[in-house]
Design a protein around this motif. Structure first.
Motif, PDB file in Angstrom:
ATOM      1  N   GLN A   7      29.269  40.937  19.536  1.00 54.05           N
ATOM      2  CA  GLN A   7      30.371  41.283  18.184  1.00 54.05           C
ATOM      3  C   GLN A   7      29.436  41.095  16.477  1.00 54.05           C
ATOM      4  OE1 GLN A   7      33.051  37.939  19.361  1.00 54.05           O
ATOM      5  NE2 GLN A   7      33.594  38.962  21.218  1.00 54.05           N
ATOM      6  N   SER A  52      36.278  44.256  24.478  1.00 52.05           N
ATOM      7  CA  SER A  52      36.727  42.848  24.365  1.00 52.05           C
ATOM      8  C   SER A  52      37.133  42.628  22.940  1.00 52.05           C
ATOM      9  CB  SER A  52      35.518  41.603  24.521  1.00 52.05           C
ATOM     10  OG  SER A  52      36.630  40.008  24.219  1.00 52.05           O
ATOM     11  N   CYS A  55      40.832  44.880  21.967  1.00 52.88           N
ATOM     12  CA  CYS A  55      41.451  44.092  23.545  1.00 52.88           C
ATOM     13  C   CYS A  55      42.247  43.236  22.397  1.00 52.88           C
ATOM     14  CB  CYS A  55      41.209  43.571  24.669  1.00 52.88           C
ATOM     15  SG  CYS A  55      41.019  44.747  25.770  1.00 52.88           S
ATOM     16  N   LYS A  56      41.230  42.314  21.630  1.00 55.19           N
ATOM     17  CA  LYS A  56      41.549  41.075  20.339  1.00 55.19           C
ATOM     18  C   LYS A  56      42.143  41.404  19.246  1.00 55.19           C
ATOM     19  CE  LYS A  56      39.231  38.407  23.032  1.00 55.19           C
ATOM     20  NZ  LYS A  56      37.401  37.089  22.486  1.00 55.19           N
TER      21      LYS A  56
END
Length: 65
Positions: A7, A52, A55-56
């Motif tokens: 990330q 992810s 989505c966040k």
């Protein structure tokens, strides 16, 4: 490789390039992490983290105009 490492690399690549091409992002992230080639499992791991983050709301996907 920990998800948090991936990330951070995704964010670094995106910030350095003022955004990133969705198709090329996994390869650029892999290079930043020190990989010369992007294997299928590595690409899947990076794409999973990108999904992810989208989505966040950590990343935003922009449409080409």
């Amino acid at each position: 490789m920990r998800p948090s490492e991936i990330q951070r690399a995704v964010i670094a690549v995106s910030e350095a390039n003022f955004g990133a091409d969705k198709d090329g992002l996994p390869t650029e992230v892999a290079r930043l992490l020190g990989f010369q080639t992007t294997s299928a499992p590595l690409k899947e791991a990076i794409e999973k983290q990108i999904a992810s983050m989208l989505c966040k709301g950590v990343l935003a996907q922009m449409e080409n105009t």
